[in-house]
Design an enzyme around this catalytic site. Structure first.
Site, mmCIF file in Angstrom:
data_model
loop_
_atom_site.group_PDB
_atom_site.id
_atom_site.type_symbol
_atom_site.label_atom_id
_atom_site.label_comp_id
_atom_site.label_asym_id
_atom_site.label_seq_id
_atom_site.Cartn_x
_atom_site.Cartn_y
_atom_site.Cartn_z
ATOM 1 N N SER A 168 -59.411 15.743 7.023
ATOM 2 C CA SER A 168 -60.465 15.533 6.023
ATOM 3 C C SER A 168 -61.823 15.351 6.680
ATOM 4 C CB SER A 168 -60.162 14.288 5.193
ATOM 5 O OG SER A 168 -58.898 14.405 4.623
ATOM 6 N N VAL B 265 -41.906 5.753 2.860
ATOM 7 C CA VAL B 265 -42.043 4.298 2.640
ATOM 8 C C VAL B 265 -43.152 3.737 3.526
ATOM 9 C CG1 VAL B 265 -39.732 3.627 1.879
ATOM 10 C CG2 VAL B 265 -40.210 3.760 4.299
ATOM 11 N N GLN B 266 -43.381 4.397 4.653
ATOM 12 C CA GLN B 266 -44.404 3.882 5.572
ATOM 13 C C GLN B 266 -45.815 3.955 4.983
ATOM 14 O OE1 GLN B 266 -43.290 5.378 9.825
ATOM 15 N NE2 GLN B 266 -42.194 6.586 8.337
ATOM 16 N N ARG C 101 -45.518 -32.246 17.569
ATOM 17 C CA ARG C 101 -46.963 -32.434 17.654
ATOM 18 C C ARG C 101 -47.321 -33.666 18.476
ATOM 19 N NH1 ARG C 101 -49.411 -30.924 11.883
ATOM 20 N NH2 ARG C 101 -51.288 -30.991 13.132
ATOM 21 N N ILE D 70 -52.360 6.395 8.447
ATOM 22 C CA ILE D 70 -51.416 5.417 8.995
ATOM 23 C C ILE D 70 -51.072 5.716 10.455
ATOM 24 C CG2 ILE D 70 -50.382 4.942 6.732
ATOM 25 C CD1 ILE D 70 -47.877 6.508 7.805
ATOM 26 N N ASP D 71 -51.397 6.931 10.910
ATOM 27 C CA ASP D 71 -50.945 7.347 12.251
ATOM 28 C C ASP D 71 -51.711 6.692 13.401
ATOM 29 O OD1 ASP D 71 -49.307 9.043 10.853
ATOM 30 O OD2 ASP D 71 -50.685 10.742 10.992
HETATM 31 P P1 ADP Z 1 -55.757 14.349 6.673
HETATM 32 O O1 ADP Z 1 -57.165 14.146 6.272
HETATM 33 O O2 ADP Z 1 -54.880 13.236 6.210
HETATM 34 O O3 ADP Z 1 -55.630 14.695 8.122
HETATM 35 P P2 ADP Z 1 -55.326 17.157 5.934
HETATM 36 O O4 ADP Z 1 -55.365 17.610 7.354
HETATM 37 O O5 ADP Z 1 -54.277 17.705 5.053
HETATM 38 O O6 ADP Z 1 -55.208 15.591 5.813
HETATM 39 O O7 ADP Z 1 -56.768 17.462 5.307
HETATM 40 C C1 ADP Z 1 -57.039 17.150 3.955
HETATM 41 C C2 ADP Z 1 -57.979 18.159 3.360
HETATM 42 O O8 ADP Z 1 -59.202 18.184 4.084
HETATM 43 C C3 ADP Z 1 -57.488 19.597 3.403
HETATM 44 O O9 ADP Z 1 -56.598 19.930 2.372
HETATM 45 C C4 ADP Z 1 -58.786 20.357 3.246
HETATM 46 O O10 ADP Z 1 -59.217 20.370 1.920
HETATM 47 C C5 ADP Z 1 -59.751 19.512 4.055
HETATM 48 N N1 ADP Z 1 -59.818 20.038 5.426
HETATM 49 C C6 ADP Z 1 -59.028 19.754 6.473
HETATM 50 N N2 ADP Z 1 -59.381 20.478 7.562
HETATM 51 C C7 ADP Z 1 -60.404 21.252 7.175
HETATM 52 C C8 ADP Z 1 -61.214 22.249 7.828
HETATM 53 N N3 ADP Z 1 -61.017 22.581 9.111
HETATM 54 N N4 ADP Z 1 -62.194 22.846 7.095
HETATM 55 C C9 ADP Z 1 -62.398 22.518 5.815
HETATM 56 N N5 ADP Z 1 -61.662 21.621 5.158
HETATM 57 C C10 ADP Z 1 -60.695 20.982 5.816
#
Ligand code: ADP
Length: 740
Positions: free
Chosen positions: A108, A287-288, A461, A152-153
């Protein structure tokens, strides 16, 4: 300056995202800036329609304790395409948003970075196609972007921890503790697979926290081809030494030396063949990601959200996008581009089988943890070298019990034995030391201690005075104790300091001594955290979540009393983590006028529809305005508008199994304390110290400085870093009704 902020959550969800959204929305409103939530991540940005909605103070009420994200998250294929991003730009401009806060993982944030870089090109295209006017384009020459890492990673470079990691570790430890008890009953072997993609953090810390037997992580594959044989031999040796259960933790990204993924069934098959018994597999999976966020994640997300708004409001037009991280327990602003680059470098190193580089890119605490883990899991200590001088090191607990004391004692005893020393356990604190309750410990005598609350060694104590000191001196001589590790709170520190002063009278006190901070009160000098405080905070948060739920049908104000003696740490942090509207601290004092203002505020709130009031009071906040007094006052003044209930949480705060953070820190500190003592002995010195974590670093403070660093009257340090967070707590509770 940014005029209107948008916020979205994207990618995999993480516990704490809601707390971050709440904090962003309320901080922005407090600063007089409009804020819009973009629902369903980037997809909502592309689709527009009803997905971009204005937020007010109450739209984020009651969400602090919820897992997931109330504004939705998604993976958006459209946003991967330039065309999708152009539409997103158009929708942002139409909504008048010129600053965007993105909470998500590295995917993201990579998307956000690309979006920011393309912005002026996208705007030009929109003008060309007539989708926006030239004036609009001029009004939005840049988009300010601030990222928060929700993942979470814990795989993002530049921040010590990411939103959701601590809660995921809670889920992992709960599950592995439960599996361990059934495994031990049946003498079984379990393989537990945890998440983490390319990062072994969850697996390693989970293994360390649960006292697992083995861990497989992507950054450090087994260094032999026949790792299956080695692993089976280790587990067999463990059983022979008396272990009843065998737990192997497998990171989802784990590989062998050739870069081939190791699946849970690979481990299962390999062990079944070699051990000749059934091996069970548990894949923890989603669950994590689930459940209520831990106290730490709520606080972390709240602080990050606050910092994100401040960052975006102070951003200059051509500023690079920023990501908010936490380094050494302080908020930091990092270059988004740089952090993404470093994050990807780890994945590339693993892909290229350059594991040394992958490991080198991880933090030093990750590397230390791995080293400690490798020692902790040995079935039996190394054979003692004949010529080696074996020290006699005593380990004891002192003061009120704190969750994590056992974890620290176990770590010190095993690490000491591993180095060939004689480890002595002192029972029942200083009372036990006075009466010579000292016993030699072996490897299996501390089995199972890592996860257990309370103090198995026993603690009191009692602070030794007068004749007690003679007895202690005798015991030190009789048992030929070379060095002493005291795991405890104020009692431990004060006694150690007194022993130091009494050295001229008692030559046998001339041994190195060290105190390891273990107290739920977090009131010890020289350390920002003491072992047990995180567990206590989680107990407070659990209790208050339940109390809040109990009040749904009434108009009620709770006055929750928490422990801490004169130290307001639990009260303030508990307040931030539960969304309390008022926190009463001894450090600030409580005046009658304050209480009057609070009553007026409560009356106004309840009259305009509020249903719940939550005040958190430190147990010693004021000797006259007690919890009982405050409840009576509020009840009388609340008349028929609202009623009042006290909730004195009491000793549940001292109990419970230690949280993952407390277990991990207990292990780390114990290991460092041991190194200190051995170092002193080997150098023929007998200095004494207390260890602590400050600004993310470990400090050994000279014990002689103890009285200079404290406010003795109130048994707390002079310097209390967390008091700086009071303003944020006040802000978030300021003008809106309390979370329901
Ligand atoms: P996270 O953010 O948890 O790593 P993702 O890798 O699935 O999850 O990314 C979530 C969203 O962010 C994707 O579905 C997309 O919409 C956007 N995204 C991820 N990488 C790119 C990229 N290289 N260019 C544009 N949008 C991206």
């Amino acid at each position: 300056m940014t005029k209107r902020i948008g916020i979205l959550t994207s990618g995999g969800d993480a516990q704490g995202m809601n707390a971050a959204v709440r904090s962003v929305v309320r901080t922005a409103l407090y600063k007089g800036v409009e804020v819009y939530a973009v629902y369903e991540g980037y997809q909502g940005l592309v689709d527009d329609g009803d997905y971009i909605r204005k937020m007010d103070w109450d739209s984020v009420g009651g969400i602090l304790q919820l897992g997931g994200t109330i504004i939705g998250t998604a993976r958006s294929d459209a946003f991967f395409m330039r065309e999708g991003r152009r539409t997103a730009a158009k929708n942002l401009i139409h909504a008048g948003i010129d600053g965007l806060i993105v909470i998500g993982g590295d995917g993201s944030l990579t998307g956000a970075n690309i979006f920011r870089q393309e912005w002026s090109g996208l705007v030009a295209e929109l003008v060309e196609s007539g989708e926006i006017s030239a004036e609009q384009a001029q009004a939005y020459p840049n988009l300010s972007i601030v990222g928060l890492v929700g993942s979470i990673d814990n795989d993002f470079s530049g921040t010590d921890i990411t939103i959701g990691t601590d809660t995921a570790l809670h889920r992992i430890t709960e599950a592995v503790d439960a599996i361990t008890s059934t495994a031990a009953s049946h003498q079984r072997t379990f393989v537990v697979k945890v998440m983490g993609r390319n990062c072994g953090y969850l697996a390693l810390m989970g293994a360390l926290a649960c006292g697992a037997d083995w861990v497989l992580i992507p950054e450090s594959p087994p260094d032999v081809d026949n790792w299956q044989d080695v692993l089976a031999e280790r587990l067999k040796a463990g059983r022979k030494a008396g272990r009843r259960d065998s737990i192997v933790i497998l990171a989802e990204g784990a590989r062998d030396r050739d870069g081939k993924y190791i699946g849970s069934s690979d481990v299962q098959r390999a062990l079944e063949e070699r051990l000749g018994e059934e091996v069970r597999v548990t894949v923890l999976g989603h669950v994590q990601r689930g459940g209520r966020p831990s106290a730490y994640d709520r606080i972390l997300s709240t602080l990050m959200g606050y910092e994100a708004v401040n960052t975006i409001l102070s951003a200059k037009p051509d500023d690079e996008p920023v990501v908010i991280g936490i380094r050494n327990n302080r908020m930091t602003r990092l270059s988004l581009t740089e952090s993404i680059g470093k994050t990807q470098a780890v994945a590339e190193a693993i892909e290229a089988k350059d594991y040394e580089r992958a490991m080198s890119l991880r933090s030093s605490s990750f590397k230390d943890a791995f080293k400690t883990f490798k020692t902790m899991v040995r079935a039996l200590p190394h054979p003692v070298e004949a010529e080696k001088k074996r020290l006699r090191i005593a380990v004891m607990n002192a003061g009120a019990p704190a969750p994590g004391m056992n974890t620290a004692s176990r770590a010190a005893i095993r690490l000491g034995l591993d180095m060939g020393h004689i480890m002595l356990g002192v029972h029942n604190g200083f009372e036990g030391l006075i009466h010579g309750e000292v016993e030699g410990m072996d490897w299996m005598s501390v089995s199972g201690w890592a996860t257990r609350g309370g103090s198995v060694l026993g603690t009191t104590r009692h602070i030794p005075k007068g004749r007690d000191l003679y007895s202690i001196a005798r015991v030190i001589e009789d048992f030929r104790i070379d060095a002493l590790l005291i795991i405890g709170g104020w009692t431990a520190y004060e006694t150690c300091f007194n022993m130091l002063k009494e050295r001229p009278n008692f030559p046998s006190f001339n041994i190195p001594m060290i105190c390891l901070p273990a107290s739920i009160n977090n009131n010890l000098p020289g350390s920002e955290f003491s072992i047990g405080a995180d567990t206590a905070l989680n107990s407070i948060v659990d209790a208050v979540d339940k109390i809040k739920q109990s009040a749904v049908a009434t108009r009620r104000c709770f006055v929750v009393e928490v422990m801490g003696h004169y130290c307001g740490y639990l009260a303030l942090m508990g307040g931030i983590a539960t969304g309390a509207e008022r926190v009463y601290l001894h450090e600030e004092g409580v005046k009658l006028h304050d209480l009057q203002v609070d009553v007026e505020k409560l009356l106004r709130g309840f009259r305009s529809g509020k249903r719940l009031g939550l005040m958190i009071r430190n147990e010693y906040a004021n000797p006259v305005y007690t919890t009982e007094f405050m409840c009576s006052l509020f009840e009388e003044e609340g008349r028929d508008v609202f009623d009042v209930r006290p909730a004195i949480l009491g000793h549940l705060q001292q109990g419970g199994d230690p949280s993952p953070f407390d277990r991990i820190q207990a292990t780390r500190l114990a290991s460092l304390c041991l190194d200190y003592l051995i170092g002193q002995c080997n150098a023929g010195e007998y200095n004494s110290a207390f260890i602590g974590m400050q600004n993310g670093h470990i400090h050994f403070h000279d014990m002689r400085d103890f009285d200079r660093m404290i406010q003795a009257e109130f048994q707390r340090p002079k310097d209390q870093w967390w008091l700086g967070l009071k303003g944020i707590a006040d802000l978030l509770a300021a003008s809106g009704p309390t979370d329901e």
